[in-house]
Design a protein around this motif. Structure first.
Motif, PDB file in Angstrom:
ATOM      1  N   THR A  81       0.795  -1.234   0.000  1.00 25.56           N
ATOM      2  CA  THR A  81       0.000   0.000   0.000  1.00 25.56           C
ATOM      3  C   THR A  81       0.830   1.287   0.000  1.00 25.56           C
ATOM      4  O   THR A  81       0.561   2.180  -0.812  1.00 25.56           O
ATOM      5  CB  THR A  81      -0.983  -0.003   1.185  1.00 25.56           C
ATOM      6  OG1 THR A  81      -1.748  -1.202   1.118  1.00 25.56           O
ATOM      7  CG2 THR A  81      -1.907   1.198   1.134  1.00 25.56           C
ATOM      8  N   PRO A  82       1.840   1.445   0.891  1.00 28.00           N
ATOM      9  CA  PRO A  82       2.604   2.711   0.830  1.00 28.00           C
ATOM     10  C   PRO A  82       3.235   2.935  -0.540  1.00 28.00           C
ATOM     11  O   PRO A  82       3.209   4.058  -1.066  1.00 28.00           O
ATOM     12  CB  PRO A  82       3.673   2.525   1.908  1.00 28.00           C
ATOM     13  CG  PRO A  82       3.129   1.492   2.829  1.00 28.00           C
ATOM     14  CD  PRO A  82       2.301   0.576   1.985  1.00 28.00           C
ATOM     15  N   ALA A  83       3.767   1.868  -1.125  1.00 24.31           N
ATOM     16  CA  ALA A  83       4.376   2.018  -2.454  1.00 24.31           C
ATOM     17  C   ALA A  83       3.324   2.331  -3.512  1.00 24.31           C
ATOM     18  O   ALA A  83       3.578   3.099  -4.448  1.00 24.31           O
ATOM     19  CB  ALA A  83       5.161   0.764  -2.820  1.00 24.31           C
ATOM     20  N   ASP A  84       2.119   1.737  -3.351  1.00 21.71           N
ATOM     21  CA  ASP A  84       1.018   2.055  -4.275  1.00 21.71           C
ATOM     22  C   ASP A  84       0.659   3.533  -4.202  1.00 21.71           C
ATOM     23  O   ASP A  84       0.510   4.209  -5.223  1.00 21.71           O
ATOM     24  CB  ASP A  84      -0.258   1.280  -3.888  1.00 21.71           C
ATOM     25  CG  ASP A  84      -0.173  -0.180  -4.293  1.00 21.71           C
ATOM     26  OD1 ASP A  84       0.546  -0.465  -5.260  1.00 21.71           O
ATOM     27  OD2 ASP A  84      -0.827  -0.997  -3.627  1.00 21.71           O
ATOM     28  N   SER A 139      -1.925   9.694   4.680  1.00 19.40           N
ATOM     29  CA  SER A 139      -2.401   8.306   4.614  1.00 19.40           C
ATOM     30  C   SER A 139      -1.273   7.324   4.916  1.00 19.40           C
ATOM     31  O   SER A 139      -1.510   6.250   5.442  1.00 19.40           O
ATOM     32  CB  SER A 139      -3.033   8.022   3.255  1.00 19.40           C
ATOM     33  OG  SER A 139      -2.036   7.756   2.294  1.00 19.40           O
ATOM     34  N   ILE A 140      -0.042   7.689   4.582  1.00 15.04           N
ATOM     35  CA  ILE A 140       1.070   6.763   4.861  1.00 15.04           C
ATOM     36  C   ILE A 140       1.572   6.946   6.296  1.00 15.04           C
ATOM     37  O   ILE A 140       1.724   5.988   7.042  1.00 15.04           O
ATOM     38  CB  ILE A 140       2.214   6.974   3.856  1.00 15.04           C
ATOM     39  CG1 ILE A 140       1.748   6.591   2.448  1.00 15.04           C
ATOM     40  CG2 ILE A 140       3.430   6.154   4.260  1.00 15.04           C
ATOM     41  CD1 ILE A 140       2.741   6.915   1.363  1.00 15.04           C
ATOM     42  N   GLN A 141       1.787   8.215   6.684  1.00 16.91           N
ATOM     43  CA  GLN A 141       2.455   8.444   7.971  1.00 16.91           C
ATOM     44  C   GLN A 141       1.548   8.237   9.170  1.00 16.91           C
ATOM     45  O   GLN A 141       2.020   7.898  10.248  1.00 16.91           O
ATOM     46  CB  GLN A 141       3.019   9.870   8.011  1.00 16.91           C
ATOM     47  CG  GLN A 141       4.424   9.959   7.475  1.00 16.91           C
ATOM     48  CD  GLN A 141       5.092  11.235   7.927  1.00 16.91           C
ATOM     49  OE1 GLN A 141       4.796  12.310   7.410  1.00 16.91           O
ATOM     50  NE2 GLN A 141       5.984  11.141   8.888  1.00 16.91           N
ATOM     51  N   ASN A 142       0.241   8.500   8.991  1.00 14.21           N
ATOM     52  CA  ASN A 142      -0.632   8.456  10.159  1.00 14.21           C
ATOM     53  C   ASN A 142      -1.399   7.144  10.282  1.00 14.21           C
ATOM     54  O   ASN A 142      -2.373   7.059  11.023  1.00 14.21           O
ATOM     55  CB  ASN A 142      -1.606   9.637  10.125  1.00 14.21           C
ATOM     56  CG  ASN A 142      -0.861  10.962  10.107  1.00 14.21           C
ATOM     57  OD1 ASN A 142       0.344  11.003  10.388  1.00 14.21           O
ATOM     58  ND2 ASN A 142      -1.541  12.049   9.784  1.00 14.21           N
ATOM     59  N   ALA A 143      -0.962   6.112   9.558  1.00 15.79           N
ATOM     60  CA  ALA A 143      -1.649   4.815   9.642  1.00 15.79           C
ATOM     61  C   ALA A 143      -1.454   4.219  11.037  1.00 15.79           C
ATOM     62  O   ALA A 143      -0.381   4.334  11.629  1.00 15.79           O
ATOM     63  CB  ALA A 143      -1.104   3.877   8.590  1.00 15.79           C
ATOM     64  N   ILE A 144      -2.511   3.595  11.560  1.00 17.67           N
ATOM     65  CA  ILE A 144      -2.451   2.987  12.897  1.00 17.67           C
ATOM     66  C   ILE A 144      -2.374   1.481  12.738  1.00 17.67           C
ATOM     67  O   ILE A 144      -3.113   0.899  11.936  1.00 17.67           O
ATOM     68  CB  ILE A 144      -3.702   3.387  13.711  1.00 17.67           C
ATOM     69  CG1 ILE A 144      -3.672   4.887  13.947  1.00 17.67           C
ATOM     70  CG2 ILE A 144      -3.769   2.623  15.027  1.00 17.67           C
ATOM     71  CD1 ILE A 144      -5.012   5.493  14.255  1.00 17.67           C
ATOM     72  N   PRO A 145      -1.474   0.808  13.470  1.00 17.60           N
ATOM     73  CA  PRO A 145      -1.354  -0.643  13.308  1.00 17.60           C
ATOM     74  C   PRO A 145      -2.647  -1.349  13.701  1.00 17.60           C
ATOM     75  O   PRO A 145      -3.162  -1.118  14.798  1.00 17.60           O
ATOM     76  CB  PRO A 145      -0.229  -1.023  14.272  1.00 17.60           C
ATOM     77  CG  PRO A 145       0.404   0.234  14.706  1.00 17.60           C
ATOM     78  CD  PRO A 145      -0.535   1.351  14.442  1.00 17.60           C
ATOM     79  N   PRO A 146      -3.219  -2.219  12.826  1.00 15.53           N
ATOM     80  CA  PRO A 146      -4.385  -3.022  13.212  1.00 15.53           C
ATOM     81  C   PRO A 146      -3.942  -4.135  14.164  1.00 15.53           C
ATOM     82  O   PRO A 146      -2.746  -4.387  14.315  1.00 15.53           O
ATOM     83  CB  PRO A 146      -4.877  -3.583  11.886  1.00 15.53           C
ATOM     84  CG  PRO A 146      -3.683  -3.610  11.014  1.00 15.53           C
ATOM     85  CD  PRO A 146      -2.793  -2.483  11.462  1.00 15.53           C
ATOM     86  N   PRO A 147      -4.913  -4.815  14.825  1.00 21.11           N
ATOM     87  CA  PRO A 147      -4.551  -5.829  15.823  1.00 21.11           C
ATOM     88  C   PRO A 147      -3.659  -6.938  15.258  1.00 21.11           C
ATOM     89  O   PRO A 147      -2.794  -7.438  15.955  1.00 21.11           O
ATOM     90  CB  PRO A 147      -5.912  -6.397  16.252  1.00 21.11           C
ATOM     91  CG  PRO A 147      -6.909  -5.368  15.869  1.00 21.11           C
ATOM     92  CD  PRO A 147      -6.365  -4.624  14.722  1.00 21.11           C
ATOM     93  N   GLY A 148      -3.853  -7.298  13.992  1.00 20.88           N
ATOM     94  CA  GLY A 148      -3.088  -8.419  13.442  1.00 20.88           C
ATOM     95  C   GLY A 148      -1.699  -8.056  12.950  1.00 20.88           C
ATOM     96  O   GLY A 148      -1.031  -8.879  12.329  1.00 20.88           O
ATOM     97  N   ALA A 149      -1.272  -6.827  13.209  1.00 21.76           N
ATOM     98  CA  ALA A 149      -0.009  -6.377  12.636  1.00 21.76           C
ATOM     99  C   ALA A 149       1.175  -7.120  13.251  1.00 21.76           C
ATOM    100  O   ALA A 149       1.175  -7.440  14.438  1.00 21.76           O
ATOM    101  CB  ALA A 149       0.147  -4.882  12.846  1.00 21.76           C
TER     102      ALA A 149
END
Lengths: 557, 341
Positions: B37-40, B116-126
């Motif tokens: 996703t970040p690269a996309d 969208s890239i920097q402020n992403a929050i880790p989901p539980p499955g990360a």
């Protein structure tokens, strides 16, 4: 003192003994001689930096090449960058500013002639110190060495832990000294522009070159101070137990980056604004029209100067600033595209409707317009922070800033050489050789730096002494290296042309280009006192007024 | 014209990469063949920026070419000067306002991508991994397990339905480094005393290449990165296997004794042995890695032996010294290393 002898030089039989001539050059405080000293000194270092570039490119011609060791390669790119910025580009810019500003504002010399000489010799000594590191860099550790920390010398690589010996000290001291010299010259240029203009020359009637060099001087004063402070802090860290950049003791590596880039980005404009100045003088004369939108050009220059002080952290998009911080620097960096765009359009409008004469200086300036356009657009790509997260530290960045510094700045400097060579030497350069230089160099430039963007997009980082095959980088690196050879040959043609023309060129006369600014109103080369009587001006193009008394500029300005 | 050439490679590269991203990519490290996703996001923004700057390039290029050809001095023209034009407020206003509008569009698009890239929050499955940069190699600590490995990062594949992104915390043990795997994300620096983070969520299994992209010293060039993207099951098995102690084998006891009685143990850890050094890579499961020396050579027995004998044969200037071992000691240690699966 030296004035009387300078005019004698034309008559061979009465030439002063060599020792006397050398003594005059070493002790001179004449802005023209200091300008020429700066330029010759810079050409010497341009050759050194060029040789280092050739070594870098031979090493990278194919994957897993072993032309030089990694240690030597790292010294080469460090010395290449440091040399080209501090000891080739800046002295070239200062040399032309020194020579031209007093002549173009109708002054007899700069405001502080002795400060001028002092500054030059400090810079010269700094360059010698840097190159002495090849002999003394390792100190007690052994044989020769040179700085190998990269030209922006990120902490903590510069700490004594990672850089034992003295090579890094030579780098620090060389930049410290030449930085103080640069500030002296900048103060002198600013004071000269403010205080030494001839009667009638208000700020609004100054040639653009004076305005732009004044802005450059302001930027040097503002940006060299933090660099000089940082060098002192680094010395304190290395020898007096300081912890400014000592991460093991709570210091900050990022602090160095801020210090360096708040110098480093304005530095780009310290070099680019004088390049704009050359273009702003050469393009009108060879288009036979006045510069389009003089007040806007001045305003755009000042705007670039101001904004350039607030964009430094776009060199640091990858160091982990907050998203708000990143966005601010995207804004300020993109904002600088607006005044820069205005400049390109105004030069274009100056050509529009003119009668363009393609002599060598104009060829270089036209190529500059195309290349600076591309450099500006790749700059916008790099300003988009996420795009920069991919491109930063890759060969795309290397291609971008060489497009700025070679394709933009060096091209106009070449133009300036050909344009003012008749004034400085009294002789015309060889036009055919000039065109050979132009076409060879342009071909080499595009072979090298157009194709250098590609390996960057394909993931090739800068500053690697070798690379893996199978990454799709091989063919591009081969082409890049071939282009360098073209540039090297073209530079030899250029130097040969200067030497040949100085000795055997046609006598130029005072005004070979049918020019409009004051330097063309005095002899070539000008006497030590510049003007027999101080000129008086009523417009931005005093010689146009003189040549066209029926339709002078001051009717319109 | 020569000028056209300059832009063509960039645009062709971008276009070719798009066309090829499904099949054979132009390069294993092409930024325009994103697989995460970040690269996309970056690739999408980049194409927008390329389109706008490309359009500006073409327009200004045409104007410039027209001007320099059309207004050249003609042979038959008279001696007089052309009309002297000093400026035009309207025209100058136009070419100020239009760039301002373009810049505004670019700024907004860029700001959105940054957030969208920097402020992403880790989901539980990360999956969370600490990455520590060292002079010329990478160290990985998997959180919530005791797995420590080097240079070759293993992460699970992620899908929109079951997102299992990998969040990397970035540290440095010495100088600045930068973690760059172009097909997965942009680079982020590893700076001592300045923790950073980044994330990836690769959507296809496979090996993704990259390397250090911040100059870090003599062997900056051979600080290569390999990211192995595996299915969730494969990844869990790998993690399970890596968390165990080193395999013990009586047949190589001599090699183990030699290893433990030389300076090797000052820098290397082999869990389950007396070797607990942390300056160099953890060797507990050395043979599960495909390369040695941070990608400087393939991990074959011959290369391994040569590396132990003299690391600078592959990587001149690297910090592991040649230990001056005898041939029999080298054979024994290499045999011991080969059991560390």
């Amino acid at each position: 003192m030296s004035a009387a002898r300078a005019t004698v030089a034309v008559v061979r039989s009465e030439r002063a003994p060599l020792v006397d001539t050398l003594h005059e050059w070493v002790t001179t405080v004449d802005h023209k001689r200091l300008g020429i000293l700066y330029i010759i000194y810079a050409l010497l270092f341009l050759a050194f930096g060029g040789i280092e570039a050739i070594i870098i490119r031979i090493q990278l011609i194919r994957p897993h090449n072993t032309f030089v060791s990694p240690q030597v390669f790292n010294r080469m790119f460090t010395m290449h960058g440091t040399t080209m910025i501090f000891f080739a580009a800046m002295p070239l810019v200062f040399g032309f500013a020194n020579y031209l500003v007093p002549l173009m504002i109708g002054a007899r010399d700069t405001a502080f002639p002795r400060l001028n000489a002092f500054s030059f010799w400090l810079t010269a000594f700094g360059g010698l110190l840097l190159y002495f590191s090849f002999l003394g860099g390792n100190g007690l550790y052994g044989a020769g060495n040179a700085p190998d920390v990269g030209w922006f010398a990120y902490a903590p690589l510069t700490s004594r832990t990672f850089s034992p010996g003295h090579s890094t000290d030579f780098w620090i001291l060389a930049l410290l000294l030449s930085g103080i010299g640069s500030m002296g010259t900048a103060i002198n240029i600013a004071a000269t522009v403010l205080c030494m203009r001839c009667p009638g020359m208000t700020l609004g009637k100054m040639p653009l070159l004076a305005w732009l060099n004044f802005t450059m001087a302001g930027l040097v004063i503002l940006s060299m101070s933090p660099l000089t402070a940082a060098q002192l802090m680094l010395l304190v860290d290395r020898y007096l137990g300081g912890h400014f950049f000592d991460v093991q003791a709570g210091g900050s590596a990022v602090l160095w980056m801020h210090f360096f880039w708040i110098f480093g980005h304005p530095e780009v404009y310290v070099l680019a604004i004088p390049a704009f100045a050359f273009a702003s003088e050469i393009i009108p004369v060879f288009s036979r029209k006045p510069i389009f939108g003089y007040p806007v050009m001045v305003a755009a220059t000042l705007a670039i100067g101001f904004i350039s002080m607030s964009v430094w952290a776009h060199h640091m998009f990858t160091v982990g600033m907050t998203s708000a911080g990143n966005t601010f620097f995207v804004l300020s960096t993109m904002a600088i595209a607006v005044p820069t765009g205005i400049k390109i359009f105004n030069w274009l409008a100056t050509i529009w409707g003119g009668k363009v004469q393609y002599r060598t200086p104009m060829l270089f300036c036209v190529a500059f317009l195309f290349q600076f356009l591309i450099a500006g657009l790749t700059g916008i790509m790099l300003a988009a922070a996420p795009f920069d997260w991919q491109l930063s530290g890759s060969y795309f960045v290397v291609a971008h800033f060489h497009y700025v510094i070679v394709g933009g700045i060096l091209f106009t400097i070449f133009g300036a050489f050909y344009y003012w060579f008749p004034k400085m030497s009294g002789r015309m350069y060889n036009e055919a050789l000039g065109k050979v230089h132009f076409w060879l160099f342009t071909a080499g430039f595009h072979l090298t730096f157009d194709f250098m963007h590609v390996p960057g997009v394909l993931g090739m980082p800068r500053r690697i002494y070798t690379y893996e095959p199978g990454r799709g980088w091989d063919i591009w690196n081969l082409v890049i290296t071939i282009g360098v050879l073209f540039q090297a040959v073209a530079t030899l043609v250029f130097l040969g042309n200067l030497l040949w023309s100085k000795l055997w060129g046609k006598v130029a006369g005072s005004d070979p280009w049918d020019g409009w600014t004051l330097e063309w109103s005095t002899a070539s080369p000008p006497p030590a006192y510049n003007f027999p009587s101080l000129p008086e001006v009523r417009s931005r193009r005093p010689l146009w007024d003189l040549k066209h008394p029926e339709d002078p500029d001051w009717h319109y300005e | 014209m020569r000028i056209l050439k300059s832009a063509v490679p960039i645009f062709c590269t971008a276009a070719a990469a798009r066309a090829n991203s499904a099949g054979e990519p132009l390069s294993p490290t092409n930024i325009f063949a994103p697989a995460s996703t970040p690269a996309d996001t970056i690739s999408g923004l980049s194409l927008l920026v390329l389109t706008i700057t490309g359009a500006m390039f073409v327009i200004v290029l045409c104007l410039l070419l027209w001007a320099v050809v059309k207004f050249r001095e003609k042979a038959g023209a008279g001696p007089g000067e052309p009309a002297q034009v000093y400026g035009s407020t309207q025209v100058e206003l136009a070419w100020t306002v239009i760039p301002v509008l373009i810049v505004t569009i670019l700024l907004l698009a860029t700001a959105r991508a940054i957030a969208s890239i920097q402020n992403a929050i880790p989901p539980p499955g990360a999956v969370e991994v600490s990455v520590i940069g060292h002079q010329y190699w990478w160290e990985y600590h998997y959180k919530k397990s005791n797995v420590v490995t080097a240079n070759e990062l293993h992460v699970p594949v992620s899908s929109p339905v079951h997102p299992t992104p990998t969040f990397l915390s970035l540290f440095s043990a010495d100088t600045d480094h930068s973690f760059w795997v172009p097909r997965l994300a942009g680079k982020t620096d590893l700076i001592p005393n300045h923790p950073n983070s980044m994330w990836i969520d690769p959507r296809e299994t496979g090996v993704y290449l990259g390397q250090c992209s911040q100059y870090c010293g003599v062997q900056h060039a051979k600080m290569l990165l390999r990211v192995y993207v595996q299915t969730r099951d494969e990844f869990d098995r790998w993690l399970e296997q890596q968390s165990g102690p080193a395999a013990a084998s009586d047949s190589t006891i001599e090699g183990r004794r030699t290893f433990e009685s030389t300076a090797c143990v000052n820098c290397h850890t082999i869990r389950g042995s007396t070797a607990t050094g942390t300056f160099g890579p953890d060797l507990t499961h050395l043979m599960s890695r495909e390369t040695i020396g941070a990608g400087a050579a393939l991990n074959t027995p011959a290369n391994l032996r040569r590396w132990i004998q003299d690391p600078s044969a592959f990587k001149p200037g690297c910090l592991m010294p040649a230990m001056g071992l005898s041939d029999s000691q080298l054979d024994a240690i290499t045999a011991y290393m080969e059991t560390l699966r």
